[in-house]
Design a protein around this motif. Structure first.
Motif, PDB file in Angstrom:
ATOM      1  N   GLU A   3      37.414  30.351  26.096  1.00  0.00           N
ATOM      2  CA  GLU A   3      37.431  31.791  25.922  1.00  0.00           C
ATOM      3  C   GLU A   3      36.204  32.389  26.616  1.00  0.00           C
ATOM      4  O   GLU A   3      35.083  31.955  26.397  1.00  0.00           O
ATOM      5  CB  GLU A   3      37.411  32.152  24.430  1.00  0.00           C
ATOM      6  CG  GLU A   3      38.675  31.757  23.688  1.00  0.00           C
ATOM      7  CD  GLU A   3      39.900  32.510  24.176  1.00  0.00           C
ATOM      8  OE1 GLU A   3      39.751  33.691  24.564  1.00  0.00           O
ATOM      9  OE2 GLU A   3      40.986  31.917  24.187  1.00  0.00           O
ATOM     10  N   THR A   6      35.431  39.424  28.799  1.00  0.00           N
ATOM     11  CA  THR A   6      35.858  40.163  29.984  1.00  0.00           C
ATOM     12  C   THR A   6      35.136  41.496  30.048  1.00  0.00           C
ATOM     13  O   THR A   6      34.598  41.979  29.047  1.00  0.00           O
ATOM     14  CB  THR A   6      37.376  40.396  29.975  1.00  0.00           C
ATOM     15  OG1 THR A   6      37.730  41.134  28.787  1.00  0.00           O
ATOM     16  CG2 THR A   6      38.136  39.088  30.021  1.00  0.00           C
ATOM     17  N   SER A  18      37.320  38.610  34.152  1.00  0.00           N
ATOM     18  CA  SER A  18      36.307  37.647  33.732  1.00  0.00           C
ATOM     19  C   SER A  18      35.128  37.791  34.688  1.00  0.00           C
ATOM     20  O   SER A  18      35.308  37.843  35.901  1.00  0.00           O
ATOM     21  CB  SER A  18      36.861  36.220  33.769  1.00  0.00           C
ATOM     22  OG  SER A  18      37.397  35.911  35.045  1.00  0.00           O
ATOM     23  N   LEU A  47      41.598  28.060  35.735  1.00  0.00           N
ATOM     24  CA  LEU A  47      42.258  28.613  34.552  1.00  0.00           C
ATOM     25  C   LEU A  47      41.709  27.977  33.278  1.00  0.00           C
ATOM     26  O   LEU A  47      41.447  28.661  32.287  1.00  0.00           O
ATOM     27  CB  LEU A  47      43.766  28.399  34.649  1.00  0.00           C
ATOM     28  CG  LEU A  47      44.476  29.057  35.836  1.00  0.00           C
ATOM     29  CD1 LEU A  47      45.946  28.645  35.873  1.00  0.00           C
ATOM     30  CD2 LEU A  47      44.346  30.570  35.787  1.00  0.00           C
ATOM     31  N   GLY A  50      38.557  29.318  31.863  1.00  0.00           N
ATOM     32  CA  GLY A  50      38.594  30.662  31.296  1.00  0.00           C
ATOM     33  C   GLY A  50      38.574  31.766  32.322  1.00  0.00           C
ATOM     34  O   GLY A  50      38.450  32.946  31.966  1.00  0.00           O
ATOM     35  N   THR A  52      39.939  34.512  34.550  1.00  0.00           N
ATOM     36  CA  THR A  52      41.150  35.335  34.492  1.00  0.00           C
ATOM     37  C   THR A  52      41.229  36.334  35.635  1.00  0.00           C
ATOM     38  O   THR A  52      42.057  37.240  35.621  1.00  0.00           O
ATOM     39  CB  THR A  52      41.209  36.116  33.161  1.00  0.00           C
ATOM     40  OG1 THR A  52      40.061  36.996  33.076  1.00  0.00           O
ATOM     41  CG2 THR A  52      41.225  35.178  31.973  1.00  0.00           C
ATOM     42  N   TYR A  53      40.371  36.160  36.642  1.00  0.00           N
ATOM     43  CA  TYR A  53      40.410  37.018  37.829  1.00  0.00           C
ATOM     44  C   TYR A  53      40.336  36.160  39.081  1.00  0.00           C
ATOM     45  O   TYR A  53      39.427  35.330  39.231  1.00  0.00           O
ATOM     46  CB  TYR A  53      39.261  38.034  37.813  1.00  0.00           C
ATOM     47  CG  TYR A  53      39.099  38.733  39.152  1.00  0.00           C
ATOM     48  CD1 TYR A  53      40.178  39.390  39.744  1.00  0.00           C
ATOM     49  CD2 TYR A  53      37.891  38.705  39.831  1.00  0.00           C
ATOM     50  CE1 TYR A  53      40.045  40.004  40.983  1.00  0.00           C
ATOM     51  CE2 TYR A  53      37.746  39.329  41.062  1.00  0.00           C
ATOM     52  CZ  TYR A  53      38.832  39.968  41.634  1.00  0.00           C
ATOM     53  OH  TYR A  53      38.714  40.559  42.868  1.00  0.00           O
ATOM     54  N   ASP A  76      49.324  36.305  33.459  1.00  0.00           N
ATOM     55  CA  ASP A  76      48.264  36.988  32.716  1.00  0.00           C
ATOM     56  C   ASP A  76      46.906  36.922  33.419  1.00  0.00           C
ATOM     57  O   ASP A  76      45.882  37.269  32.829  1.00  0.00           O
ATOM     58  CB  ASP A  76      48.141  36.423  31.297  1.00  0.00           C
ATOM     59  CG  ASP A  76      47.824  34.928  31.279  1.00  0.00           C
ATOM     60  OD1 ASP A  76      47.832  34.293  32.351  1.00  0.00           O
ATOM     61  OD2 ASP A  76      47.585  34.390  30.180  1.00  0.00           O
ATOM     62  N   VAL A  77      46.878  36.514  34.674  1.00  0.00           N
ATOM     63  CA  VAL A  77      45.660  36.505  35.473  1.00  0.00           C
ATOM     64  C   VAL A  77      45.666  37.723  36.400  1.00  0.00           C
ATOM     65  O   VAL A  77      46.680  38.043  37.016  1.00  0.00           O
ATOM     66  CB  VAL A  77      45.557  35.210  36.307  1.00  0.00           C
ATOM     67  CG1 VAL A  77      44.389  35.268  37.281  1.00  0.00           C
ATOM     68  CG2 VAL A  77      45.415  34.006  35.381  1.00  0.00           C
ATOM     69  N   THR A  78      44.539  38.418  36.473  1.00  0.00           N
ATOM     70  CA  THR A  78      44.409  39.569  37.365  1.00  0.00           C
ATOM     71  C   THR A  78      44.162  39.076  38.785  1.00  0.00           C
ATOM     72  O   THR A  78      43.296  38.238  39.024  1.00  0.00           O
ATOM     73  CB  THR A  78      43.252  40.475  36.924  1.00  0.00           C
ATOM     74  OG1 THR A  78      43.541  40.981  35.612  1.00  0.00           O
ATOM     75  CG2 THR A  78      43.063  41.639  37.884  1.00  0.00           C
TER      76      THR A  78
END
Length: 341
Positions: A3, A6, A18, A47, A50, A52-53, A76-78
């Motif tokens: 985790e 963000t 992230s 991934l 953690g 997410t971008y 769910d990843v930007t």
């Protein structure tokens, strides 16, 4: 998956990134080939860390990086990708891979017009298998094209409908944010005078070694709620390797004055038992307009190394010593300040 907190790219976009992102030029076989299995394992490692971008571009491997991401990246990843270079299939002798190896036989055609932006966007959607959240105008700066050609591309963007295409995609909800991905802050400042942008990906121009962007550009971004994504946090390598023989700065051998300055910075870091590369990563994230940094990785081990650097604790005294010695600007935000991202 770990985790990770963000941060908001901008209030209007509503996007969360992230702070440690993932740059995908290596997935395009940058300088050396990468197997499909290795590329997939590297993305999975990001991934799992953690992240997410993810940032990519049609240019990275002439579509190869986008293709590889499209086979593995969850929804769910930007994702940010870029416009300005169209890819056209061609014979091998006509291909323009530049620094990428073992890539498809395609040539780059620069096109910043309305049609060029829309065609680039549609091609990226096809390769990625999804719609990116962020579209960035790629390499429109004079450093890439020369002043005369850059001005012509700016005219195509602003008068030929390229910017209008970006606005239409954002207004329709097809994408969430627009900006530019370049190697010069000056062109970003000019773009802010011409349009309404959410973010800029600035490569190598706000680092532990360079902070001229703080003079006017970054305060302007703060006033307008424009997020900055930092690429090239190590100035093409020298802030990772230190002032060793063959160290590179802006993709070229580092000149003596740069080697000497980096040696001074590294000396202060060592006095605080901090590696130069860790200091370089944490320094850029301290600025309140910097929302993410995107070091690249070509192997899971490199992703893990970036995650460890991000988790490193750096004593505040290091930054104050660098400032006291005149090795960083007096007006730059420091890690640990209340306004740090």
């Amino acid at each position: 998956m770990n985790e990770v907190a963000t941060v908001a790219l901008s209030l209007r976009s509503g996007l969360k990134l992230s702070p440690l992102g993932f740059g995908t030029a290596p997935l395009g076989n940058l300088y050396a080939p990468l197997s499909e299995d290795s590329a997939a394992a590297t993305v999975r490692a990001a991934l799992d860390a953690g992240i997410t971008y993810v940032d990519t571009a049609p240019f990275y491997g002439l579509g190869l990086a986008e293709d590889r991401l499209g086979r593995i990246l969850p929804d769910d990843v930007t994702v940010s990708t870029k416009v300005g270079r169209l890819l056209e299939d061609c014979s091998p002798e006509e291909a323009t891979p530049e620094m990428f190896v073992d890539v498809p036989s395609r040539k780059v055609v620069f096109d910043y017009s309305y049609d060029g932006v829309m065609r680039s966007f549609e091609s990226s959607v096809s390769r990625l298998g999804r719609t990116p959240e962020i579209l960035l105008i790629h390499d429109i700066d004079p450093g890439t094209h020369g002043q005369e050609v850059s001005d012509a591309h700016m005219n195509s963007l602003l008068r030929g409908g390229g910017y209008r295409a970006l606005e239409e995609l954002r207004t329709s909800g097809s994408i969430r944010a627009i900006g530019a991905g370049v190697n010069a802050w000056e062109i970003c400042e000019r773009l802010l005078g011409e349009g309404d942008f959410d973010c800029f990906l600035l490569a190598g121009r706000y680092t532990l070694l360079e902070q001229e962007a703080q003079a006017t550009f970054l305060p302007l971004c703060a006033a307008r709620d424009v997020g900055i994504i930092i690429g090239g946090p190590y100035n093409s390598g020298i802030l990772a390797t230190g002032p060793v023989s063959g160290a590179r700065y802006d993709y070229e051998p580092a000149p003596p004055e740069i080697l000497a300055r980096v040696a001074d910075i590294e000396r202060v870091c060592k006095a605080h038992d901090v590696t130069l590369i860790a200091a370089a990563l944490h320094f850029v994230l301290a600025h309140p307009v910097v929302r993410a940094v995107i070091p690249g990785a070509a192997a899971p081990e490199e992703v893990a190394a970036n995650a460890r650097l991000y988790a490193t604790k750096v004593p505040p005294a290091l930054w104050h010593d660098l400032r006291a010695e005149g090795l960083i600007r007096a007006d730059v935000p420091l890690p640990g300040d209340d306004h740090a991202a």
